[in-house]
Design a protein around this motif. Sequence first.
Motif, PDB file in Angstrom:
ATOM      1  N   TYR A  75       1.484 -26.442  19.356  1.00  0.00           N
ATOM      2  CA  TYR A  75       0.570 -26.643  20.487  1.00  0.00           C
ATOM      3  C   TYR A  75       1.024 -27.849  21.315  1.00  0.00           C
ATOM      4  CZ  TYR A  75      -3.007 -23.570  18.303  1.00  0.00           C
ATOM      5  OH  TYR A  75      -3.704 -22.528  17.769  1.00  0.00           O
ATOM      6  N   VAL A  76       1.318 -28.937  20.588  1.00  0.00           N
ATOM      7  CA  VAL A  76       1.699 -30.184  21.272  1.00  0.00           C
ATOM      8  C   VAL A  76       2.980 -29.979  22.077  1.00  0.00           C
ATOM      9  CG1 VAL A  76       2.524 -32.553  20.892  1.00  0.00           C
ATOM     10  CG2 VAL A  76       0.518 -31.704  19.655  1.00  0.00           C
ATOM     11  N   ALA A  77       3.915 -29.184  21.499  1.00  0.00           N
ATOM     12  CA  ALA A  77       5.201 -28.952  22.180  1.00  0.00           C
ATOM     13  C   ALA A  77       5.010 -28.227  23.508  1.00  0.00           C
ATOM     14  CB  ALA A  77       6.115 -28.133  21.261  1.00  0.00           C
ATOM     15  N   LEU A  78       3.955 -27.440  23.622  1.00  0.00           N
ATOM     16  CA  LEU A  78       3.725 -26.675  24.850  1.00  0.00           C
ATOM     17  C   LEU A  78       2.881 -27.429  25.882  1.00  0.00           C
ATOM     18  CD1 LEU A  78       3.053 -23.071  23.471  1.00  0.00           C
ATOM     19  CD2 LEU A  78       4.938 -23.779  24.944  1.00  0.00           C
ATOM     20  N   MET A  79       2.348 -28.593  25.505  1.00  0.00           N
ATOM     21  CA  MET A  79       1.406 -29.279  26.405  1.00  0.00           C
ATOM     22  C   MET A  79       2.044 -29.685  27.723  1.00  0.00           C
ATOM     23  SD  MET A  79      -0.816 -31.588  23.761  1.00  0.00           S
ATOM     24  CE  MET A  79      -1.940 -32.316  24.949  1.00  0.00           C
ATOM     25  N   ASN A  91      -9.950 -25.566  29.339  1.00  0.00           N
ATOM     26  CA  ASN A  91     -10.106 -24.423  28.425  1.00  0.00           C
ATOM     27  C   ASN A  91      -9.006 -23.404  28.650  1.00  0.00           C
ATOM     28  OD1 ASN A  91     -12.382 -25.554  27.343  1.00  0.00           O
ATOM     29  ND2 ASN A  91     -13.777 -24.477  28.720  1.00  0.00           N
ATOM     30  N   GLY A  92      -8.637 -23.211  29.919  1.00  0.00           N
ATOM     31  CA  GLY A  92      -7.560 -22.275  30.263  1.00  0.00           C
ATOM     32  C   GLY A  92      -6.229 -22.732  29.693  1.00  0.00           C
ATOM     33  N   LYS A  93      -6.003 -24.069  29.706  1.00  0.00           N
ATOM     34  CA  LYS A  93      -4.752 -24.620  29.152  1.00  0.00           C
ATOM     35  C   LYS A  93      -4.648 -24.268  27.670  1.00  0.00           C
ATOM     36  CE  LYS A  93      -4.686 -28.873  31.999  1.00  0.00           C
ATOM     37  NZ  LYS A  93      -3.385 -29.069  32.617  1.00  0.00           N
ATOM     38  N   VAL A  94      -5.751 -24.525  26.953  1.00  0.00           N
ATOM     39  CA  VAL A  94      -5.735 -24.282  25.507  1.00  0.00           C
ATOM     40  C   VAL A  94      -5.574 -22.794  25.226  1.00  0.00           C
ATOM     41  CG1 VAL A  94      -7.082 -24.430  23.368  1.00  0.00           C
ATOM     42  CG2 VAL A  94      -7.085 -26.332  24.968  1.00  0.00           C
ATOM     43  N   ASP A 120      -9.058 -31.848  24.893  1.00  0.00           N
ATOM     44  CA  ASP A 120      -9.262 -33.284  24.639  1.00  0.00           C
ATOM     45  C   ASP A 120      -8.751 -33.678  23.248  1.00  0.00           C
ATOM     46  OD1 ASP A 120     -10.354 -33.573  27.081  1.00  0.00           O
ATOM     47  OD2 ASP A 120     -12.444 -33.650  26.412  1.00  0.00           O
ATOM     48  N   ASP A 121      -8.945 -32.772  22.280  1.00  0.00           N
ATOM     49  CA  ASP A 121      -8.449 -33.050  20.921  1.00  0.00           C
ATOM     50  C   ASP A 121      -6.926 -33.171  20.946  1.00  0.00           C
ATOM     51  OD1 ASP A 121     -11.036 -32.753  19.901  1.00  0.00           O
ATOM     52  OD2 ASP A 121     -10.785 -30.581  19.667  1.00  0.00           O
ATOM     53  N   LEU A 122      -6.297 -32.232  21.650  1.00  0.00           N
ATOM     54  CA  LEU A 122      -4.823 -32.250  21.709  1.00  0.00           C
ATOM     55  C   LEU A 122      -4.324 -33.510  22.409  1.00  0.00           C
ATOM     56  CD1 LEU A 122      -4.008 -28.510  22.539  1.00  0.00           C
ATOM     57  CD2 LEU A 122      -3.606 -29.701  20.388  1.00  0.00           C
ATOM     58  N   MET A 123      -5.050 -33.942  23.443  1.00  0.00           N
ATOM     59  CA  MET A 123      -4.654 -35.168  24.150  1.00  0.00           C
ATOM     60  C   MET A 123      -4.705 -36.378  23.207  1.00  0.00           C
ATOM     61  SD  MET A 123      -3.804 -34.589  27.272  1.00  0.00           S
ATOM     62  CE  MET A 123      -4.049 -36.086  28.209  1.00  0.00           C
ATOM     63  N   THR A 143      -2.820 -35.417   8.051  1.00  0.00           N
ATOM     64  CA  THR A 143      -4.026 -34.670   8.413  1.00  0.00           C
ATOM     65  C   THR A 143      -4.688 -35.285   9.635  1.00  0.00           C
ATOM     66  OG1 THR A 143      -5.230 -35.978   6.785  1.00  0.00           O
ATOM     67  CG2 THR A 143      -4.557 -33.789   6.118  1.00  0.00           C
ATOM     68  N   ILE A 144      -5.502 -34.463  10.291  1.00  0.00           N
ATOM     69  CA  ILE A 144      -6.222 -34.929  11.475  1.00  0.00           C
ATOM     70  C   ILE A 144      -7.623 -35.346  11.028  1.00  0.00           C
ATOM     71  CG2 ILE A 144      -6.993 -34.329  13.811  1.00  0.00           C
ATOM     72  CD1 ILE A 144      -3.977 -33.940  13.387  1.00  0.00           C
ATOM     73  N   ILE A 145      -7.950 -36.609  11.256  1.00  0.00           N
ATOM     74  CA  ILE A 145      -9.296 -37.100  10.941  1.00  0.00           C
ATOM     75  C   ILE A 145      -9.848 -37.671  12.238  1.00  0.00           C
ATOM     76  CG2 ILE A 145     -10.673 -38.671   9.541  1.00  0.00           C
ATOM     77  CD1 ILE A 145      -8.409 -38.668   7.509  1.00  0.00           C
ATOM     78  N   GLY A 146     -10.767 -36.932  12.862  1.00  0.00           N
ATOM     79  CA  GLY A 146     -11.294 -37.372  14.155  1.00  0.00           C
ATOM     80  C   GLY A 146     -10.142 -37.518  15.132  1.00  0.00           C
TER      81      GLY A 146
END
Lengths: 208, 468
Positions: A75-79, A91-94, A120-123, A143-146
């Motif tokens: 996901y991050v690679a496509l941002m 939302n469309g981006k995601v 926003d999470d990805l940012m 891991t992702i914590i918050g």
Amino acid sequence: MGWRFDAPLVSLTDDAQNKAAKELWARESLGGIKEDNNRLPRPVIWLLALTILTAFLITAPLWGQRPQAAIYQEYVALMDDPQVQSIADPNGKVEYIVNAVKSKGSKYEALQERHPVEWDDLMLIKDQVIELERKGVDLEEYTIIGPWVTLANFEGEKKPDGSTIRKQPHWDKGYTIDVFYVIYFCVAVVIAVKRLPEFSWVPTHAGH
Amino acid sequence: MLKYLFAKNEDIPPGTTAIFFGFSSIIWFVIGTGIGSFNAAKLAFPDFVTGYEYFAFGKMRQVHVLAVILGWISMAFAMAMTYITPALGNTRLWSEKLGVWNVLIWNVGLSLALTLLWMGISSGREYSDIIWPIDLAIIFGVLFPLGANVWMTIVTRRTQGIYTTNWFFGTGIFMVIIVFLVGNSPEFFNLTGLSEAYMTWWFAHNVLGLWITPVAAAIAYYTVPKVTGNPLYSHRIGHLHFWSVVIFYSTPAAHHLMSAPLPEWLKSFASVEGVLILVPAIAFVSNLLLTMTGKWHMFVENVEIKFTITGVLLAIPLNMQGGFQQTRAINWYIHGTGWIVAHAHLALLGFSTFLEGAAVYYGIQTLLRRKLYSLTLANFHFWFLLIGFCTYWISMTIAGLIQGAGKIYEVPYIDVVIAEHPYMIARWVGGTMVFTGNVVWLYNMWMTARVGTEIPVGRLPHELAYER
């Protein structure tokens, strides 16, 4: 100790010993306490079977895990992709990113569906993921914590280089030992119980 | 008591040991919960009694824990063992004299051990806080004499069979001796690091799993059939319960250390076994509840059954929590929070205390042949204990969930402290209710001994409960 093996699910004790046990059961007073010979009720047997099944299923790392950073790597690679940048709606981006990764096929597809994210999470995690990629670490151990991407709170076996594996195993010899342990237990208890007079016999409690 | 210490065994009235153990246990329960209430007040009101080293929480916490475990719970067990074991074998206690000495040494030794803890002389390991010379004294001066009396009473019984309760009693005292010997090995052999951590939690887990849980259950196996007059529902389920306790309770110690660098396979093994603790729990609860068939009115009317069945019912949430909270999926969240404190109190103050309470109520009335002084005070005790415990348990569970969230999301510590403050006050209120109930209980039992109506020969105390 008289044994019989012609009907093991009914009784493992010969007739003479069963007769002696029944006589003792009916005759003896244990401080005024009486005991019945009822079988385990069927719903309770099912409950025990469900418990044993649950014990293995719930301890395997299927449920309740926090998302690994690795599942968002694609996901991050496509941002920064121009097509994503050209979409104004977050939302469309995601949606575009998720569909693009899905159409290519990802080994993390099931986990990505289980842990959906917003733009926003990805940012929040983007720079941290890129920094970890640059360091060359295994993102499955993070891991992702918050808003944070942190080393997993999990300490497994040692790797050859002395560092610790941070990934939860799906199976190890502990589970194998458990499988045999449970089988031994069930066999031993069935033997112990089948040495008693069959459950259809109802003690009279005479003399109590 | 002194006149019996040097009397001939045959001159000591049957039941003497059990009566001394029974009253000792109630007194230790009052002391233990009194200190617990004091400690809870310190957490609820941080300015309460400050500036005195010996009233610091760090010194008083373990005094509370061990006063309750080795004073209240274990002495109530000793009381139950020394009157139920002979009753089930249609015989007398093997040696009342040994029993009376056992009571004396236990009380003096525990007082000394707790004084040392209060002074800060401790092994520094939770639950096995007592230093090793005292551990050895407990093993050989307290547990072994009790075991000898129980085992020899079973050996010299006048029955051919051995009832389920006595399987648990005989095995429980054997297992707790092993637990003390092995669990304190870090001190005996100066083990450190992971070995020390593992053995510490092996001890803590098995004091619960191989002593408190099975012996408390054994009491219920006696109380329910005895008081209701119903036969135990199933001897067969008793087998399942007994063997599953021995097998599944003895193995999951590593589930207390799920985030420690123990071998991962050991944690996987322990975690599955941890869920399988539900097997004995299901067997125990189903056997006892089915034994109640046709006698459920006694759950409302009879003090001993009210206590016992409440304890049996509390075994359900206890084992549901215990089975699942140790899995990796849940443990990461609640480990090291008040949730665990709530769970420990569910085990000791909920499940086991209610079962032991029934044994002490029933035993003192039966042995003294005196009717309970006041049923009203007994009901007051029951409700204060139950409501106080529930208040404590629920408030600490909520506080634990707040702490878990704070831990995971790295909320500043002081913010977590502020968020859980109301629950700390509720904890103190609940604990103080338990203490108050116990003071009333001590008074009620003391008055029962002194002025309770004598029970005619051939009658049992619970048969007379509503007669004036």
